[in-house]
Write an enzyme that holds these catalytic residues in place. Structure first.
Site, mmCIF file in Angstrom:
data_model
loop_
_atom_site.group_PDB
_atom_site.id
_atom_site.type_symbol
_atom_site.label_atom_id
_atom_site.label_comp_id
_atom_site.label_asym_id
_atom_site.label_seq_id
_atom_site.Cartn_x
_atom_site.Cartn_y
_atom_site.Cartn_z
ATOM 1 N N THR A 102 0.819 -1.213 0.000
ATOM 2 C CA THR A 102 0.000 0.000 0.000
ATOM 3 C C THR A 102 0.849 1.257 0.000
ATOM 4 O O THR A 102 0.512 2.247 -0.662
ATOM 5 C CB THR A 102 -0.946 0.002 1.218
ATOM 6 N N THR A 129 1.034 -4.433 4.194
ATOM 7 C CA THR A 129 0.671 -4.828 5.548
ATOM 8 C C THR A 129 -0.007 -6.196 5.624
ATOM 9 O O THR A 129 0.038 -6.840 6.671
ATOM 10 C CB THR A 129 -0.258 -3.778 6.187
ATOM 11 N N LYS A 187 -1.323 -8.361 12.476
ATOM 12 C CA LYS A 187 -2.147 -7.273 11.952
ATOM 13 C C LYS A 187 -3.544 -7.480 12.514
ATOM 14 O O LYS A 187 -4.188 -8.502 12.279
ATOM 15 C CB LYS A 187 -2.181 -7.264 10.425
#
Length: 354
Positions: free
Chosen positions: A18, A96, A168
């Site tokens: 990202t 991520t 995450k």
């Protein structure tokens, strides 16, 4: 020790994600596209006595990352550290979605590095004015250059996490990652604050690079109604290891749709089974309940307080080195890079002065 006149050399290795994404009108979606130079252009001008050496490895959405990408990344870190022996640290920009897998893999494949290997990324593309990417990247560069840290970590939203203890946990929030018992190993404010229990910089260590992996390891989440035949299908597909993410402290069904027979059959067919917990905090302790002990009694290993992600990567790394059952059990019980909080200690390594 670094003096005010010294220049701290760090290497930034970009892999996509990202942080480097742009909006593609053709597909009406985000995809990686920003170059390493474009990422650095978004940082404040003039970074004092930090020299950033640039390496562009991939433009990859991390959802597409595969185990061979972990090996290539570890090889790139080895190459740059041998080419530039006076590096202060490494920064890896990464998506991520699978950052914790890649960071854990690098932790196992590069041990005794003696300097920070810092993973970072963003929740909002750096091409967007309010992106968290520039701040995270600058924080990661600070840690790589000046942090008294000698291990692989994830720097995100002002926190420093051990790579093998991180998950995450948020899709959109800036604080995407959390450490799963214990707390983060540091934080960034006016100064870099690092806590006890971390590995410190140690330039006397000789790094050990070992990228051997067996990528035929499966992660299976237990759910009510899971067909026991699933385990046999996984073995038939050629997998050599299974991490079973059990309920609570590592519990599995033992009555209707019992998994014990499938575990025993898998182990009999030379497929190693590790049981972790679906819970983010706490540990898999197979000795507490009958439904956990049943898995242990047929030969499953406990992941203890490893995250499921770390357990999968570790089992793949272990099986890349041995398939001898006693040795596999022994290696899974050793905490090599802080992936478990209580284990058989790792034997001391010899140090060689550079």
């Amino acid at each position: 020790m670094m003096t005010s006149e010294d220049t701290a050399k760090i290497c930034l290795i970009t892999t996509g994600g990202t942080i480097s994404s742009i909006y593609d009108e053709g597909i009406q979606a985000l995809r990686p596209g920003l170059s390493v130079d474009a990422l650095l252009d978004r940082l404040p001008k003039g970074m004092g006595n930090i020299e950033v050496i640039k390496r562009e490895l991939y433009q990859l959405d991390s959802a597409n990352a595969q185990p061979h990408h972990w090996q290539t990344l570890a090889g790139a870190i080895k190459q740059v550290s041998e080419e530039i022996p006076d590096l202060y640290g490494i920064v890896v920009s990464h998506g991520t979605d699978t950052m914790v897998y890649s960071a854990a893999a690098v932790s196992f494949m590069i041990q005794d590095f003696g300097k920070p290997i810092v993973f970072t990324g963003a929740q909002i593309p750096a091409s967007v004015p309010w992106s968290d990417g520039p701040r995270n990247l600058l924080d990661a560069i600070r840690v790589a250059a000046f942090g008294d840290l000698g291990e692989t970590c994830i720097v995100f939203n002002g926190e420093i996490h051990r790579a093998t203890r991180t998950k995450k946990v948020r899709v959109n929030s800036y604080d995407a990652f959390d450490s799963m018992d214990p707390s983060p190993i540091g934080m960034l404010a006016r100064n870099i604050v690092l806590y006890e229990g971390r590995k410190k910089r140690d330039h006397s260590l000789v790094p050990r690079y070992d990228t051997k992996l067996d990528d035929r390891v499966f992660l299976l989440k237990v759910f009510p109604g899971l067909p026991p035949q699933t385990l046999a299908r996984i073995v038939d597909m050629g997998y050599h290891g299974i991490v079973i993410e059990g309920f609570g402290s590592g519990n599995i069904p033992t009555d209707e749709n019992a998994l014990t027979g499938g575990i025993l059959q898998a182990i009999d067919q030379k497929c190693f089974v590790v049981v972790s917990s679906q819970c983010a905090f706490g540990q898999a302790d197979l000795s507490i309940y009958a439904v956990g002990r049943a898995a242990m009694d047929v030969g499953a290993m406990s992941a203890h307080d490893m995250t499921s992600e770390a357990a999968l990567v570790k089992l793949a790394w272990v099986l890349g080195h041995t398939t001898e059952p006693d040795r596999v059990r022994e290696m899974m019980a050793i905490s090599y890079v802080g992936e478990m909080s209580f284990t058989t200690p790792l034997p001391p390594r010899n140090k060689t002065k550079r």
